[in-house]
Motif scaffolding. Structure first.
Motif, mmCIF file in Angstrom:
data_model
loop_
_atom_site.group_PDB
_atom_site.id
_atom_site.type_symbol
_atom_site.label_atom_id
_atom_site.label_comp_id
_atom_site.label_asym_id
_atom_site.label_seq_id
_atom_site.Cartn_x
_atom_site.Cartn_y
_atom_site.Cartn_z
ATOM 1 N N THR A 190 17.249 34.661 -8.922
ATOM 2 C CA THR A 190 16.180 34.264 -8.006
ATOM 3 C C THR A 190 16.018 32.746 -7.913
ATOM 4 O O THR A 190 15.386 32.250 -6.969
ATOM 5 N N PHE A 191 16.582 32.004 -8.875
ATOM 6 C CA PHE A 191 16.529 30.539 -8.791
ATOM 7 C C PHE A 191 17.240 30.035 -7.548
ATOM 8 O O PHE A 191 16.850 29.021 -6.956
ATOM 9 N N TRP A 192 18.292 30.739 -7.150
ATOM 10 C CA TRP A 192 19.136 30.241 -6.075
ATOM 11 C C TRP A 192 18.543 30.574 -4.713
ATOM 12 O O TRP A 192 18.581 31.702 -4.255
ATOM 13 N N SER A 193 17.987 29.549 -4.089
ATOM 14 C CA SER A 193 17.506 29.626 -2.711
ATOM 15 C C SER A 193 18.384 28.706 -1.871
ATOM 16 O O SER A 193 19.223 27.972 -2.403
ATOM 17 N N GLN A 194 18.186 28.711 -0.560
ATOM 18 C CA GLN A 194 18.965 27.798 0.274
ATOM 19 C C GLN A 194 18.721 26.349 -0.139
ATOM 20 O O GLN A 194 19.641 25.530 -0.147
ATOM 21 N N ASP B 279 32.876 24.401 -6.809
ATOM 22 C CA ASP B 279 33.040 25.497 -5.860
ATOM 23 C C ASP B 279 31.914 26.509 -6.072
ATOM 24 O O ASP B 279 31.979 27.341 -6.968
ATOM 25 N N MET B 280 30.898 26.450 -5.235
ATOM 26 C CA MET B 280 29.709 27.294 -5.370
ATOM 27 C C MET B 280 29.716 28.490 -4.425
ATOM 28 O O MET B 280 28.676 29.114 -4.187
ATOM 29 N N GLN B 281 30.891 28.834 -3.883
ATOM 30 C CA GLN B 281 30.938 29.874 -2.873
ATOM 31 C C GLN B 281 30.312 31.188 -3.365
ATOM 32 O O GLN B 281 29.598 31.865 -2.631
ATOM 33 N N PHE C 225 26.544 30.905 -3.067
ATOM 34 C CA PHE C 225 26.086 30.997 -1.686
ATOM 35 C C PHE C 225 26.203 32.431 -1.166
ATOM 36 O O PHE C 225 25.295 32.956 -0.511
ATOM 37 N N ASP C 226 27.339 33.079 -1.474
ATOM 38 C CA ASP C 226 27.546 34.451 -1.008
ATOM 39 C C ASP C 226 26.492 35.391 -1.575
ATOM 40 O O ASP C 226 25.951 36.240 -0.864
#
Length: 306
Positions: A279-283, A297-299, A302-303
């Motif tokens: 849940t930490f990962w937002s746009q 490489d954070m693909q 993001f995915d």
């Protein structure tokens, strides 16, 4: 993952005796570039008037002690070295070993430092001690999930003449002191522990793992011109705030890009980086983190967020 580098017997021995030695955990190919890094950073010879010759500073009783020079040639992750040097303490097999001894599916790396020792640069003989005092403000826990896995990786052969660790198993220490003892300061205690001690000598690639309530001591290098390269690694279960050693965020100026640009999400999770889908990962956090580490490489992250 496959556990072909260690067995259940190794896990059982660590839990019962507090110490286990696993030869050939790492191959010569895996540690070769790291040895090259150590040679470049530290060199093969010590310095000072006694370089290359045994230095003995002990009193007549032969009792070892902690001395400042013992702790030279130490650096903390991340390292000014190769990718291999920076990732070996996050090796998947080490992570799996830590998970099994700690009975936890989520573990964090809380310690990783180099150590190069040279004959004559110090008298490395120490008194028997347990390492808990600079890992926790309490004492070692009863529950495996609240304990730690302290690991030493031998990057060169470490014989007794190269200052191999000496240790006392938990059952032997209990017989000398009392069950569960973590202090043995008196000279008579030390003498009795030394009668029970064993050598942790091993060849390059050996893994030596102990708990923070296992008695052990450093021993002196006596081989003329001798040296030894090791790396010390510590794991704890994620969320165990009683345990600490290095604060990774305190060294933001160091070459973290070597790790971010080459580590897997599992390896980064061991440093406290939320896994993809957390849940930490937002746009917002994704874009800002990518701006901070542009070559990471954070693909997957993001995915998962999408």
């Amino acid at each position: 993952m496959s556990n072909d580098r260690f067995t259940q017997a190794h896990i059982d021995q660590w839990r019962q005796e507090g110490f286990v030695i696993i030869p050939d955990f790492f191959s010569a190919k895996e540690i070769a570039p790291i040895v090259t890094d150590y040679e470049r950073i530290y060199g093969k010879k010590g310095a000072g008037d006694f370089a290359g010759r045994e230095l003995n500073l002990k009193e007549e009783d032969g009792q070892g002690a902690f001395r400042n020079n013992q702790f030279k040639n130490i650096d903390i992750l991340p390292y000014d070295g190769s990718i291999e040097m920076n990732l070996i303490s996050l090796h998947p097999a080490l992570i799996e070993f830590a998970k099994q001894v700690l009975c936890s599916d989520d573990v964090h790396l809380y310690q990783s430092h180099t150590w190069a020792k040279y004959t004559g640069e110090a008298d490395y003989d120490q008194a028997h001690h347990c390492d808990f005092r600079n890992h926790t403000l309490t004492v070692p826990a009863d529950s495996p999930s609240q304990r730690t896995a302290d690991i030493v990786i031998y990057l060169t052969d470490v014989t007794d003449a190269h200052g191999a660790l000496n240790y006392v198993t938990k059952p032997d220490a209990d017989s000398v002191l009392r069950e569960g003892a973590i202090w043995g300061p008196e000279p008579e205690h030390q003498a009795q522990l030394r009668l029970k001690e064993r050598s942790a000598a091993g060849t390059a690639g050996t893994l030596v793992a102990h708990s923070i309530d296992t008695f052990h001591r450093g021993t002196n290098l006596t081989l003329p011109g001798g040296y030894r390269y090791t790396m010390t690694v510590g794991y704890k279960a994620a969320g165990n705030d009683m345990i600490g050693y290095s604060t990774w965020q305190d060294s933001a100026e160091k070459p973290w890009d070597k790790i971010f640009n080459n580590a897997t999400p599992q390896q980064l999770q061991c440093l406290g980086i939320p896994k993809p889908g957390d849940t930490f990962w937002s746009q917002r956090t994704l874009k800002l983190t990518q701006a901070r580490w542009p070559n990471w490489d954070m693909q997957q992250y993001f995915d998962a967020a999408n």
